[in-house]
Motif scaffolding. Structure first.
Motif, PDB file in Angstrom:
ATOM      1  N   ASN A 112       0.848  -1.192   0.000  1.00 34.69           N
ATOM      2  CA  ASN A 112       0.000   0.000   0.000  1.00 34.69           C
ATOM      3  C   ASN A 112       0.887   1.247   0.000  1.00 34.69           C
ATOM      4  O   ASN A 112       1.786   1.375   0.821  1.00 34.69           O
ATOM      5  N   VAL A 114       1.385   4.146   1.136  1.00 31.37           N
ATOM      6  CA  VAL A 114       1.203   5.177   2.153  1.00 31.37           C
ATOM      7  C   VAL A 114       2.398   5.125   3.091  1.00 31.37           C
ATOM      8  O   VAL A 114       3.027   4.072   3.254  1.00 31.37           O
ATOM      9  N   TYR A 120      -2.185   4.085  11.199  1.00 33.42           N
ATOM     10  CA  TYR A 120      -3.416   4.070  11.981  1.00 33.42           C
ATOM     11  C   TYR A 120      -4.565   4.830  11.320  1.00 33.42           C
ATOM     12  O   TYR A 120      -5.710   4.656  11.735  1.00 33.42           O
ATOM     13  N   GLU A 121      -4.256   5.656  10.324  1.00 34.50           N
ATOM     14  CA  GLU A 121      -5.302   6.509   9.750  1.00 34.50           C
ATOM     15  C   GLU A 121      -5.613   6.228   8.283  1.00 34.50           C
ATOM     16  O   GLU A 121      -6.746   6.428   7.833  1.00 34.50           O
ATOM     17  N   ALA A 122      -4.637   5.761   7.515  1.00 30.16           N
ATOM     18  CA  ALA A 122      -4.793   5.678   6.062  1.00 30.16           C
ATOM     19  C   ALA A 122      -5.676   4.514   5.634  1.00 30.16           C
ATOM     20  O   ALA A 122      -5.796   3.506   6.347  1.00 30.16           O
ATOM     21  N   GLU A 123      -6.279   4.644   4.476  1.00 33.81           N
ATOM     22  CA  GLU A 123      -6.948   3.511   3.849  1.00 33.81           C
ATOM     23  C   GLU A 123      -5.880   2.601   3.256  1.00 33.81           C
ATOM     24  O   GLU A 123      -4.930   3.063   2.629  1.00 33.81           O
ATOM     25  N   LEU A 124      -6.046   1.304   3.468  1.00 33.45           N
ATOM     26  CA  LEU A 124      -5.054   0.320   3.035  1.00 33.45           C
ATOM     27  C   LEU A 124      -5.774  -0.758   2.226  1.00 33.45           C
ATOM     28  O   LEU A 124      -6.019  -1.865   2.707  1.00 33.45           O
ATOM     29  N   PRO A 125      -6.099  -0.446   0.990  1.00 27.22           N
ATOM     30  CA  PRO A 125      -6.964  -1.348   0.217  1.00 27.22           C
ATOM     31  C   PRO A 125      -6.287  -2.620  -0.278  1.00 27.22           C
ATOM     32  O   PRO A 125      -6.955  -3.633  -0.500  1.00 27.22           O
ATOM     33  N   GLU A 126      -4.961  -2.582  -0.460  1.00 29.32           N
ATOM     34  CA  GLU A 126      -4.277  -3.734  -1.030  1.00 29.32           C
ATOM     35  C   GLU A 126      -3.986  -4.793   0.037  1.00 29.32           C
ATOM     36  O   GLU A 126      -3.608  -4.464   1.166  1.00 29.32           O
ATOM     37  N   ASP A 163      -5.912  -5.628  12.137  1.00 24.22           N
ATOM     38  CA  ASP A 163      -6.459  -5.802  10.794  1.00 24.22           C
ATOM     39  C   ASP A 163      -6.481  -7.304  10.534  1.00 24.22           C
ATOM     40  O   ASP A 163      -5.439  -7.956  10.614  1.00 24.22           O
TER      41      ASP A 163
END
Length: 366
Positions: A112, A114, A120-126, A163
């Protein structure tokens, strides 16, 4: 009765786990990043076993051995850079909770785009890279959880991250890898495993199945508590403590930890008290706090531990751990302020106020 239980990690437990079951790594990729500390992988013998296995399976290894106790996101970021530059297909974490937690975060952030500081805050789509976990301490159970904990210096605290995609693909758990641990570390980590079992058993998220695992883990600790006091660490003791640690990890994968863990974090960050030791120091006062909400379960814990009162729990802790320093009231209040309102209170059997947290600290350290 209805409940759920999710544990996607394939567990290989026993002596020679890497040699006997390491073929599981075949087909996971050709390049692996080993994430570890500076000494534990080598001292335990785990690194030599992995190197021999990698040669046998034609896997190229790169090693990131910069993980300290209580790692920061800056450490994670360095590991992510190495994973990407080496073209790692999967991650092998070797060590205690710090390397295993760092391995999970590296695996997730490597795919991802980022920065590590945004974990702790970012979107982690992969989806993350696959993680193989090899514990060398018998405490965190991180090899079978989706959790990771990192130190946030700017906030002067440690904070958990969870997660479900961070469950290791497999855990290769060999009790022999704990043989090189000194007594002090063995006791600290054993208390961490015990606290996982107790907190999970008392958690509002507990299930009949997690309770079964928690009670088994407590019983294993109880079987060897006198040996820990005497400093007699036989292979049988090492085996059972490692088993208890893995069971404790399975428990908190379902229940999470409660305010006991969170209240211990300031002791680790501000006063350099090892994580498991911090939990142990607070354990008796925590049980006294929770007892009015769960009297039957607290009584069962005492029975499993072979005790009749919370005073005996405190006595056991005093025998196992160095006498804690005395902390002024203002410092106790500051540490309580850091965790007042923490999300872990939602899973704690009894809802507490800031005054309750100060009281737990005062009884344990005041």
């Amino acid at each position: 009765m209805s409940f759920s239980f999710y544990l996607p990690t394939k567990v290989f437990f026993g002596e020679g786990a890497v040699n006997n079951h390491g073929v599981f790594l075949k087909g996971r990729g050709r390049r692996a990043l080993v994430v570890t500390g500076r000494h534990s992988a080598t001292a335990s013998g785990a690194m030599a076993d992995i190197e021999a296995l990698a040669k046998k399976l034609d896997i190229t290894l790169a090693t990131f051995n910069q993980v300290p106790s209580n790692p920061t996101l800056e450490v994670v970021g360095r590991g992510v850079e190495m994973a990407r530059s080496e073209g790692a297909d999967f991650i092998i974490g070797i060590g205690g909770g710090s390397p295993l937690d760092t391995a999970k975060a590296i695996a997730l952030l490597a795919t991802n785009k980022v920065p590590a500081t945004a974990l702790y805050e970012a979107e982690l789509p992969e989806p993350p890279l696959p993680v193989i976990a090899i514990p060398t301490t018998a405490g965190t159970g991180s090899e079978v959880t989706q959790h990771a904990v990192f130190t946030l210096p700017e906030k002067k605290i440690k904070k958990g991250f969870s997660d479900d995609r961070c469950f290791p693909l497999a855990a290769l758990v060999d009790p022999r890898y704990t043989a090189s641990l000194p007594l002090e570390v063995t006791i600290d980590t054993a208390l961490d495993a015990l606290s996982h079992a107790i907190e999970g058993y008392l958690s509002r998220r507990a299930t009949p199945l997690s309770d079964t695992l928690a009670l088994e883990a407590m019983g294993l600790f109880a079987r060897h508590k006198e040996a820990l006091v005497r400093g007699e660490l036989t292979p049988a003791t090492r085996y059972d403590l490692m088993y208890a640690s893995t069971l404790g990890g399975m428990v908190i994968a379902q229940t999470r930890t409660t305010i006991l863990h969170t209240l211990g974090y300031p002791l680790t960050f501000s006063h350099n008290i090892p994580h498991g030791r911090a939990n142990g120091l607070l354990l008796a006062a925590y049980l006294e706090f929770v007892q009015p909400a769960e009297p039957v379960k607290v009584a069962r814990i005492l029975t499993v531990l072979g005790m009749t009162s919370l005073a005996e729990v405190q006595q056991m802790i005093r025998l196992l751990l160095p006498v804690p320093g005395k902390y002024p009231e203002k410092e106790l209040e500051r540490m309580a302020d850091l965790v007042t309102g923490a999300s872990s209170m939602a899973w704690t059997a009894r809802q507490g106020t800031r005054a309750d947290l100060v009281r737990i600290l005062r009884q344990s350290l005041g």
